[in-house]
Design a protein around this motif. Structure first.
Motif, PDB file in Angstrom:
ATOM      1  N   ARG A 233     -42.496   4.154  24.618  1.00 54.24           N
ATOM      2  CA  ARG A 233     -42.292   4.759  25.930  1.00 54.24           C
ATOM      3  C   ARG A 233     -41.899   3.707  26.961  1.00 54.24           C
ATOM      4  O   ARG A 233     -41.072   3.962  27.847  1.00 54.24           O
ATOM      5  N   VAL A 234     -42.487   2.514  26.851  1.00 55.36           N
ATOM      6  CA  VAL A 234     -42.141   1.422  27.763  1.00 55.36           C
ATOM      7  C   VAL A 234     -40.673   1.026  27.587  1.00 55.36           C
ATOM      8  O   VAL A 234     -39.933   0.846  28.562  1.00 55.36           O
ATOM      9  N   SER A 235     -40.241   0.910  26.341  1.00 50.39           N
ATOM     10  CA  SER A 235     -38.843   0.554  26.076  1.00 50.39           C
ATOM     11  C   SER A 235     -37.885   1.630  26.602  1.00 50.39           C
ATOM     12  O   SER A 235     -36.841   1.316  27.190  1.00 50.39           O
ATOM     13  N   PRO A 268     -41.256   9.560  34.683  1.00 50.81           N
ATOM     14  CA  PRO A 268     -41.451  10.638  33.700  1.00 50.81           C
ATOM     15  C   PRO A 268     -41.086  10.243  32.279  1.00 50.81           C
ATOM     16  O   PRO A 268     -41.670  10.767  31.320  1.00 50.81           O
ATOM     17  N   VAL A 269     -40.131   9.324  32.117  1.00 49.73           N
ATOM     18  CA  VAL A 269     -39.765   8.862  30.780  1.00 49.73           C
ATOM     19  C   VAL A 269     -40.923   8.100  30.149  1.00 49.73           C
ATOM     20  O   VAL A 269     -41.226   8.260  28.960  1.00 49.73           O
ATOM     21  N   ALA A 270     -41.585   7.272  30.946  1.00 50.39           N
ATOM     22  CA  ALA A 270     -42.722   6.501  30.431  1.00 50.39           C
ATOM     23  C   ALA A 270     -43.928   7.388  30.122  1.00 50.39           C
ATOM     24  O   ALA A 270     -44.734   7.070  29.242  1.00 50.39           O
ATOM     25  N   LEU A 271     -44.049   8.516  30.808  1.00 52.38           N
ATOM     26  CA  LEU A 271     -45.211   9.382  30.647  1.00 52.38           C
ATOM     27  C   LEU A 271     -44.990  10.515  29.659  1.00 52.38           C
ATOM     28  O   LEU A 271     -45.889  11.336  29.461  1.00 52.38           O
ATOM     29  N   LEU A 287     -48.440   0.085  30.155  1.00 52.41           N
ATOM     30  CA  LEU A 287     -47.718   0.846  31.164  1.00 52.41           C
ATOM     31  C   LEU A 287     -47.868   0.231  32.545  1.00 52.41           C
ATOM     32  O   LEU A 287     -46.939   0.270  33.363  1.00 52.41           O
ATOM     33  N   HIS A 288     -49.043  -0.339  32.830  1.00 51.58           N
ATOM     34  CA  HIS A 288     -49.268  -0.972  34.132  1.00 51.58           C
ATOM     35  C   HIS A 288     -48.342  -2.178  34.317  1.00 51.58           C
ATOM     36  O   HIS A 288     -47.729  -2.335  35.393  1.00 51.58           O
TER      37      HIS A 288
END
Length: 405
Positions: A233-235, A268-271, A287-288
């Motif tokens: 998700r981070v990428s 929203p992409v990360a979540l 994520l932080h």
């Protein structure tokens, strides 16, 4: 319909996986009869009742939530679960037209609608996508959530390897009987729990056994861990951030607009899919760190400026991403509580797996995180019936955080 409506333009878009020269790795059909299709689709949805195992194009229903909860329930009791991820070969192109008419008539669709749908295929230069999986496989689908259907992506689970192999073979034969074909090369086998040697076969061909599979945008691992999914998700969020970096890093753009672009486009992409993560400190840290780097670059700050994270958030008024994870988890849970009994996620939540939790320190479960979140928001299951109250309580902690900035 007019002849121009019957002409489709196929736009080749690479799926970003596999060989670029392989035509099967491209997708997207752009049809000029979209308005007519939307009208028919709206009418058919009021007539047809599909199987509860079907998650494709169904409102408020996602497949990956039920799959994760199914895996976690068995992992908690140290039970092994075997999963096969099917992929149909050219699913939208191989469906025989006669099968479409048969499926519609079996669902008691008026003959007038059937005639109108036939217009979509009459002398058309391209085929309109249509999947008849529900009609073809309804009698071989197992109980929810052991069979999950999403268009041409199918997940089948079983508690035994032999049972899963029999189901895969049965699905393969049933699809071939109706003119469709299982893509053996893209069908993969995943064993969640203690790993054993060997794999399963379909039509005499050994399926590829993997320890990690990307299913509908989320990474599913054999050890039920979700940390790799957080890294994915981070990428994905960084890729989206680079697409809008011209706005976020432009000094001429107002900071208020930058904040809105980040909150509505990048975050929203990360979540995505975090509602069912049993989040730990490592998830939140990944994520932080991503969010703080993005915000600092957006504001033109570096570590040499010695600006605290609280001050960085204060300027664009961005709530910590960990708080948004908590809010999304509670909102999703409230939606499940208010839904009817046919929702796939509710069935997975109520799934009871026999056995006892092993000795030692138990791993973090999704329910553990949920209990912490409901305690912080001061809500109970009974409060979910009041949508407004539940929504306000979910945002209460976030509002407090913004007020401190």
């Amino acid at each position: 319909p007019p002849e121009t409506w019957q002409t489709s333009i196929t736009v080749p878009i690479w799926k970003d996986k596999g060989d670029v020269n392989d035509c099967s790795n491209y997708k997207l059909l752009c049809h000029t009869m979209k308005i007519f299709e939307r009208v028919l689709d709206a009418q058919l949805r009021t007539i047809i009742d599909i199987s509860p195992n079907q998650c494709s194009f169904v409102k408020n229903c996602r497949t990956i939530d039920a799959a994760r909860l199914l895996m976690e329930r068995h992992h908690e009791k140290r039970k092994t679960i075997h999963m096969a991820f099917h992929n149909l070969e050219k699913a939208f192109d191989r469906v025989p037209h006669n099968l479409i008419w048969l499926a519609l008539r079996q669902r008691h669709v008026p003959e007038a609608y059937v005639s109108w749908i036939k217009l979509l295929y009459r002398e058309a230069t391209s085929s309109v996508r249509c999947v008849c999986m529900d009609t073809v496989t309804k009698d071989i689908q197992t109980r929810r959530p052991w069979t999950l259907l999403y268009a041409n992506d199918v997940m089948i689970a079983s508690e035994t390897q032999h049972g899963l192999e029999q189901q895969v073979q049965e699905w393969k034969m049933r699809l071939e009987r109706f003119g469709m074909k299982l893509n053996i090369q893209k069908t993969e086998y995943l064993e969640c729990g203690d790993q054993t040697d060997g794999t399963i076969a379909a039509g005499g061909v050994q399926l590829n056994k993997v320890t990690q599979f990307k299913y509908l945008g989320s990474c599913v691992n054999s050890d039920c861990a979700t940390l790799q999914d957080a890294k994915t998700r981070v990428s994905a969020a960084w890729m989206k951030w680079r697409q809008v970096t011209g706005v976020l890093c432009d000094k001429k753009i107002p900071l208020r607009l930058k904040s809105k672009v980040y909150r509505s486009v990048v975050r929203p992409v990360a979540l995505y899919g975090t509602e069912c993560w049993p989040t730990t400190k490592k998830h939140e840290q990944a994520l932080h760190m991503m969010e703080m780097k993005m915000l600092r670059w957006t504001l033109g700050l570096t570590r040499l400026d010695h600006v605290m994270n609280e001050e960085v958030r204060k300027t664009p008024k961005v709530v910590p991403i960990t708080e948004k994870m908590r809010e999304l988890r509670l909102r999703w849970y409230g939606h499940v509580l208010r839904s009817n009994d046919t929702l796939m996620a509710e069935t997975a939540l109520e799934l009871n797996v026999e056995g006892c939790r092993p000795r030692g320190r138990p791993f973090t479960r999704w329910l553990d995180r949920l209990k912490d979140n409901t305690r912080l928001a001061k809500v109970t299951c009974r409060d979910a019936a009041d949508r407004t109250k539940w929504k306000n309580r979910c945002k209460q902690a976030d509002s407090t955080q913004v007020g401190k900035m």
